[in-house]
Enzyme design. Structure first.
Site: not given
Ligand code: NAI
Ligand code: 3HC
Length: 647
Positions: A404, A425, A437, A475
């Site tokens: 993000s 994105h 995006e 954002n």
């Molecule tokens: P989250 O915390 O829900 O999920 C992240 C996942 O990645 C977890 O399940 C974790 O176990 C896994 N993980 C961590 N390290 C790992 C690795 N080395 N190998 C494999 N899996 C691994 O986070 P979320 O919200 O899904 O965000 C993920 C990305 O998406 C971030 O970069 C965030 O900025 C981006 N993002 C999030 C949005 C949101 O509204 N939550 C919207 C758009 C982008």
């Protein structure tokens, strides 16, 4: 001059073929040619019926929206529909693709309608800020009853042919060749007495309670057209046919020149232009046969669901077995939600889940054409993931990050094969939100960029190219919007009034309610991160609230208080105390409209800066980002359109 309509006699039946690519929209030329066809066929005593069929991908998609800004040229569409209905020979509309708006109205001028099973019919005018203008609100209730007409016209949603047949909107579903089926249908129909023309059929009167219930539903859509459409159908049940027609036309023409219709038309064309940026006109996308997703959290599971729903096999990677099981479970829950809403069958869910391979070993990604990373928002974690991907993926696999805020150049710095890196994105929930995006790096190959745009189309999403800057397009504007909303609070405008003003403008939630729902801590942590890196980030009012433990609904309070188990925001005396020292004493007396205007102007000003820096290609892209990613009311056209900054 080539005419868009040709007539081919087939025994005593005339096959009338309309060919006006790409979607057989009814331009002035089409109206003239069809009018002429009615006359010619009526003048030929050997002909006993006419079949109207279309070339290309679809039946008539509606009036030509590009002509809406111009003075209408005769013959007018309602007159053409009447002319078809009054013809000596019965006309039969043979529908494939979609018969929408004026297309379905033409079909209702025909004595019969037949369609292939995959065809759709509909009256989507309200989605363009208008109402049907050629008898849609007057003939439809006579054809299929008032309830069906109200649902069709006020929702604007298309209906599939089999259901349309059940409701009497069409007379037959034709399996196999459409033209042959329509001829057979015509022959059978000619052997029996003809049904009355639709305009002569009776229409039921409905009671006040019915109209009131439907009005409440239509009102929820937030703009005028659905309410006007409902009023037009009501008139059709209360007035004689010709009077109802005149009233429909008047309302149609008034709405056609409204600000809402202009905005919705601009969005309609912007959405269609979005998947094909000029710079990629000659670039072919790569084929994607299998896609990997790393990280099965909120975003990863949602992205995997979106990919599967578009038919792409997915490999989902997590860091350990437990996290993988959680990720797969989140994905399954996404589909379970769709089953609950009646959008998916259990068999379809099983097939979708069967296309997901879960793994903790990156070797499982060796055949993927594209891998999308969605792990924690931490540079070091992301870099480690891409180092693994470089080792295990094919040399030509496209590698994408869903970050993000982190600069993608930092994520990929020093890794080999820069031409295949890109930012994709997605927005949460990724299986639902339409916006994507697309963030190319300076080195990203055009073919990789084109593949990202093609993927968006395949996922039924709206792609927008965004340059690299903090927050990309969406954002970044969100940050400015929230900052401006805080400025109003500092000026003394009540928080609840600001939220109400933005709801009044058309957002589902105001800026503070939305932060309470999503959590104030995400933006706070990001600001803290920037401060830790030495950036001068002034304290926000949100920081003060987070400092006091108020992170939003999840902590029982943020900008508002919340009672246990109740999501209704209550103005908070604690917040008033916490912020007292930061709020001006002599509050300005602002109208809601002034508040909305100030916030929209701030968004547009940020949009201008984004355009000037080349972060976005065009103002309409910024509007699409706001509409499809941030709940900006579609009928206002987006902040740039609303501020007159379409350039
Ligand atoms: P989250 O915390 O829900 O999920 C992240 C996942 O990645 C977890 O399940 C974790 O176990 C896994 N993980 C961590 N390290 C790992 C690795 N080395 N190998 C494999 N899996 C691994 O986070 P979320 O919200 O899904 O965000 C993920 C990305 O998406 C971030 O970069 C965030 O900025 C981006 N993002 C999030 C949005 C949101 O509204 N939550 C919207 C758009 C982008
Ligand atoms: N008028 C003018 N152009 C139209 C059009 C219309 N009604 N409908 C589609 N187009 C154009 C698109 O802008 C696009 O042009 P481009 O290639 O130059 O960008 C091209 O046709 C193809 O459109 P799509 O990409 O949307 O094609 P699809 O195959 O994906 O979808 C469709 C086909 C389902 C027919 C879809 O185009 C659609 O939903 N069109 C709009 C239908 C509509 O809203 N009709 C109501 C019009 S208002 C009316 O009829 C008033 C009447 O009551 C008097």
């Amino acid at each position: 001059m080539n005419t868009p309509v040709s007539i081919r006699p087939q025994g005593d039946i005339a096959i009338v073929t309309l060919d006006n690519p790409p979607v057989n929209a009814i331009s002035a030329a089409v109206r003239k040619a069809l009018w002429q066809a009615v006359e010619e066929i009526d003048a030929d005593p050997t002909l006993r019926a006419a079949i109207l069929i279309c070339e290309g991908r679809t039946f008539i998609a509606g009036a030509d929206v590009r002509e809406f800004g111009q003075t209408p040229e005769p013959p007018h569409l309602p007159d053409l529909v009447d002319h078809l209905e009054a013809a000596r020979v019965p006309w039969i509309a043979a529908i494939h693709g979609a018969a929408l708006g004026g297309g379905f109205e033409i079909a209702m001028g025909c004595r019969f309608r037949v369609a292939v099973p995959q065809a759709k019919i509909g009256l989507p005018e309200v989605t363009l800020g208008i109402i049907p203008g050629a008898s849609g609100t007057v003939r439809t209730p006579r054809l299929a009853g008032v309830e069906v007409a109200v649902d069709l016209v006020t929702s604007g949603k298309p209906m599939a042919a089999p259901k349309a047949r059940e409701h009497g909107l069409i007379d037959a579903v034709i399996e196999g060749d459409l033209e042959a089926g329509a001829i057979a249908f015509a022959k059978a129909a000619l052997a029996k007495p003809l049904p009355a023309p639709i305009s002569e059929r009776p229409v039921a009167a409905m009671d006040d309670a019915f109209w009131e219930a439907k009005r409440k539903l239509a009102e929820k859509q937030g703009h005028r057209a659905p309410l006007e459409a409902l009023a037009a159908i009501r008139r059709a049940t209360e007035l004689p046919f010709t009077e109802a027609m005149a009233a429909e036309r008047e309302s149609f023409l008034a709405l056609r020149s409204s600000d809402e219709a202009a905005a919705l038309r601009a969005v309609f064309f912007a959405e269609r232009a979005a998947p094909r940026p000029d710079t990629l006109r000659d670039v072919s996308p790569r084929k994607l046969a299998q896609v990997g997703v790393v990280g099965g959290g909120t975003m990863g599971a949602g992205i995997a669901a979106a990919l599967r729903s578009a038919g792409l096999p997915v490999v989902l990677i997590e860091r350990d077995d437990q996290a993988l099981a959680r990720g797969i479970d989140t994905l399954a829950k996404t589909f379970a939600g769709a089953i609950k809403r009646g959008k998916l069958t259990e068999e379809a869910r099983d097939a979708l889940m069967a296309g997901v391979t879960g793994a903790t070993d990156y070797a499982a990604l060796s055949e993927c054409d594209l891998v999308i990373e969605a792990v924690f928002e931490e540079l070091s974690v992301k870099r480690q993931v891409f180092e693994n991907l470089i080792t295990h993926c094919r040399r030509d696999a496209i590698l994408a990050t869903n970050t993000s805020y982190i600069d993608p150049r930092e994520i990929f710095a020093g890794l080999p094969g820069a031409e295949r890196f890109i930012g994709l994105h997605f927005f949460s929930p990724a299986q639902i939100m339409k916006l994507l995006e697309i963030v190319p790096l300076p080195e990203t190959a055009p073919e990789v960029l084109a593949t990202a745009f093609a993927l968006a189309k395949q996922l039924n999403k709206i792609p927008v190219r965004a340059g690299i800057c903090e927050g990309f397009i969406g954002n970044r504007i969100l940050k400015r919007y929230r900052a401006e909303a805080e400025t109003l609070v500092r000026d003394g405008v009540p928080i609840a009034q600001i939220d109400a003003a933005m709801r009044g403008y058309g957002f589902r939630m105001g800026p503070f309610e939305a932060q309470d729902l999503g959590g104030l801590d995400i933006a706070y942590l990001q600001r803290e991160g920037a401060r830790a890196m030495g950036q001068d980030v002034p304290e926000t009012l949100g920081d003060i609230l987070v400092g006091a433990g108020r992170k939003g609904q999840k902590t029982g309070g943020g900008w508002y208080d919340y009672s246990q188990g109740d999501r209704t925001p209550q103005p908070s005396t604690r917040v008033a105390e916490l912020l007292a020292g930061h709020i001006a004493k002599d509050a300005p007396n602002l109208e809601d409209a002034q508040i909305a205007a100030q916030l929209i102007a701030a968004m547009a000003a940020e949009g201008e800066a984004i355009l000037d820096e080349g972060i976005a290609d065009k103002a309409s892209d910024i509007d699409l980002v706001e509409i499809h990613g941030y709940g900006f009311p579609r009928w206002k056209g987006g902040p740039m359109f609303a501020s007159g900054k379409h350039r």
